[in-house]
Design an enzyme around this catalytic site. Structure first.
Site, PDB file in Angstrom:
ATOM      1  CB  THR A  33      48.297  38.490  30.841  1.00  0.00           C
ATOM      2  OG1 THR A  33      47.853  39.764  30.371  1.00  0.00           O
ATOM      3  CG2 THR A  33      49.352  37.953  29.903  1.00  0.00           C
ATOM      4  N   GLY A  91      45.189  36.305  36.465  1.00  0.00           N
ATOM      5  CA  GLY A  91      45.904  35.321  37.271  1.00  0.00           C
ATOM      6  C   GLY A  91      46.833  36.002  38.258  1.00  0.00           C
ATOM      7  CB  ALA A  92      48.071  36.073  41.208  1.00  0.00           C
ATOM      8  CG  ASP A  93      53.284  35.218  38.562  1.00  0.00           C
ATOM      9  OD1 ASP A  93      53.129  34.266  37.786  1.00  0.00           O
ATOM     10  OD2 ASP A  93      53.326  36.397  38.179  1.00  0.00           O
ATOM     11  CE  LYS A 103      47.986  40.480  37.868  1.00  0.00           C
ATOM     12  NZ  LYS A 103      48.056  39.267  37.022  1.00  0.00           N
ATOM     13  N   GLY A 104      53.284  39.397  37.262  1.00  0.00           N
ATOM     14  CA  GLY A 104      54.314  39.879  36.348  1.00  0.00           C
ATOM     15  C   GLY A 104      55.188  38.794  35.773  1.00  0.00           C
ATOM     16  N   GLY A 105      54.820  37.519  36.019  1.00  0.00           N
ATOM     17  CA  GLY A 105      55.553  36.417  35.399  1.00  0.00           C
ATOM     18  C   GLY A 105      55.506  36.499  33.887  1.00  0.00           C
ATOM     19  CD  GLU A 112      48.948  40.972  34.152  1.00  0.00           C
ATOM     20  OE1 GLU A 112      48.891  39.956  33.465  1.00  0.00           O
ATOM     21  OE2 GLU A 112      49.715  41.068  35.137  1.00  0.00           O
ATOM     22  CE  LYS A 130      51.113  29.731  39.519  1.00  0.00           C
ATOM     23  NZ  LYS A 130      50.290  30.225  38.424  1.00  0.00           N
TER      24      LYS A 130
END
Length: 236
Positions: A33, A91-93, A103-105, A112, A130
């Site tokens: 995502t 992706g990753a934050d 993650k989880g933005g 995920e 990031k």
């Protein structure tokens, strides 16, 4: 196109393309995502339509990923119908030097984590902004909580040393609701010294479904950067 392409968008496209190029025929692919992963989904679809790839099925991690996969012609399956995932792209934050992630933005971190942890190879696509020496230094930690447990969960998160806040909607009155129908609490920790321990401690709070710490899950991190105005991709 008359205008010059935005280098940031081009960089995200390049990182997405680099990840999509690692997908091989006859594989089950976890589709993550977010904006950079969206380009990876687009390029996987492109490779399929051009005949470069064949016999690909995707497992989406969110409604967004599902919509994009359908748009770009990637057949989808569910976890009920498969016994493994060959590769996941997400992706990753935040990413630390040990390849641990926050993650989880996009509030999709529970699905995920299920998909990314199942994958034989998990490829993370990010831009250099990031990267961080220590998780939690710039990004709040998202925690998915079932609605009835909101108050006790917030109290428990505060006891762990966090500053929890219910995530509110943008262009929507009220809180953000996940694809599972739950709420998201964003927690500020001054310092996450032991991500693995904190991940377990938070997930042990009754009513918490999952949190955004991904420890020891990422295999490959592809980083997009703009150097001298030109987009480049490197592997961590």
């Amino acid at each position: 196109m008359t205008t010059a392409a935005d280098p940031v968008i081009v960089m995200k496209q390049e990182v997405g393309k680099a990840a999509a190029n690692r997908v091989q025929s006859d594989s089950i692919v976890g589709l993550g995502t977010g904006s950079t992963t969206a380009y990876a989904i687009e390029y996987i679809g492109e490779r399929l339509s051009q005949g470069e790839l064949s016999n690909i099925v995707g497992v989406p991690t969110s409604f967004q990923a599902e919509v994009l996969a359908k748009k770009y012609g990637i057949p989808l399956t569910t976890l009920d119908a498969i016994d493994h995932i060959d590769v996941a792209i997400d992706g990753a934050d935040e990413v630390d030097p040990q390849k641990n992630l926050i993650k989880g933005g996009g509030a999709a971190h529970t699905r995920e984590k299920v998909v990314d942890a199942l994958a034989n190879e998990f490829i993370v696509v990010v831009d250099s902004g990031k990267l961080t020496d220590k998780l939690g230094s710039t990004f709040l930690l998202p925690v998915e909580v079932i609605p009835m447990a909101m108050t006790p969960a917030i109290n428990a998160l505060a006891k762990l040393g966090g500053k929890p806040e219910l995530r509110m909607g943008i262009k929507k009155a009220g809180p953000v609701v996940t694809d599972q129908g739950n709420l998201v609490v964003d927690v500020k920790f001054d310092s996450i010294d032991n991500p693995a321990e904190l991940e377990k401690a938070i997930n042990n709070i009754p009513g918490v479904l999952e949190n955004g710490l991904f420890v020891g899950v990422a295999d490959i991190v592809l980083i997009g950067e703009i150097i001298d105005g030109k987009p480049t991709v490197r592997e961590m």
